[in-house]
Enzyme design. Sequence first.
Site, PDB file in Angstrom:
ATOM      1  N   SER A 292       0.816  -1.217   0.000  1.00  0.00           N
ATOM      2  CA  SER A 292       0.000   0.000   0.000  1.00  0.00           C
ATOM      3  C   SER A 292       0.846   1.261   0.000  1.00  0.00           C
ATOM      4  O   SER A 292       0.315   2.359  -0.043  1.00  0.00           O
ATOM      5  CB  SER A 292      -0.908   0.007   1.238  1.00  0.00           C
ATOM      6  N   CYS A 293       2.166   1.109   0.058  1.00  0.00           N
ATOM      7  CA  CYS A 293       3.032   2.284   0.208  1.00  0.00           C
ATOM      8  C   CYS A 293       3.491   2.870  -1.114  1.00  0.00           C
ATOM      9  O   CYS A 293       4.276   3.805  -1.127  1.00  0.00           O
ATOM     10  CB  CYS A 293       4.243   1.931   1.065  1.00  0.00           C
ATOM     11  N   GLY A 294       3.077   2.285  -2.239  1.00  0.00           N
ATOM     12  CA  GLY A 294       3.384   2.897  -3.518  1.00  0.00           C
ATOM     13  C   GLY A 294       4.797   2.705  -3.991  1.00  0.00           C
ATOM     14  O   GLY A 294       5.508   3.675  -4.226  1.00  0.00           O
TER      15      GLY A 294
END
Length: 291
Positions: A126-128
């Site tokens: 989810s941190c890209g």
Amino acid sequence: MKTHLLLNKSVKQIEIVKVKDNSSFPYTDDVSVEEPLEIRVSYYAGDKKESKNISVTMRTPGNDAELAIGFLFTEGIISSHQQVKSTYFPEAECSRNSENIVIVELAEGCVPKLMKADRNFYTTSSCGVCGKGSIESIRTVSSFHNLKKGNTALSLETMYQLSEKLQSFQNNFSATGGIHASGMFDLEGNLLALREDVGRHNALDKLIGYALSADLLPLDDKILVLSGRASFELIQKAAMAGIPIVAAIGAPSSLAVDLAKEFDITLLGFLRDNRFNIYHFGSHFTIENLL
């Protein structure tokens, strides 16, 4: 009345209120346990013993040593089971704190590769993460990126049975409905190992940690079945372990598809109810009786 199974620390019973139609009643429910696990690595740098905190991950207690070893391997910090001398929980005044820390002690002369943080090892999907940079870095740290794949043929019947077999062996999911699984199958569709966790990436690290400890890598003649979606992180871990076929009961992400194509991993999604989508068909993979 609900029948409760004798479960391990991965499941906790709590009292809830259940609502159905116009009535409510007290009920004892099973929920998946989620607790932090701190992974540390211990090694010698010259004559000096070093200890590094590598990661803190939220996980379901159980198979913690496999999780730690699998994490270190899939993140390129170690490259073989021979590099691991032992795993243990440290002594602490609070036993619960002790159980939530695992130390991986490396063999003498082995120094962990801790300078791989350019691939954002200590983040989640989810941190890209940067797609191109991440894919490039996997090629540099994977021991099996140049592995020559053999020709693999599976029948449709075998493919259709994988999701049902995975679910039938998910004991904790049956009790809680809230836990992920990663299953390793042979090419005949036999389940060889399964690990569960509230984190899908943790479940796979546990499975790969088991395979690494048993000296089974590379898993170039195995099928990985995921209980949920296929994220970039999960395909990355599969690539690190040399897995040629990944089948997910859920959907893959776009970056997962890109990575599967880059490493020629057969990637299937929505594998359930006698159907699936093919997102990448590996060059050495065929499905029998497929029109």
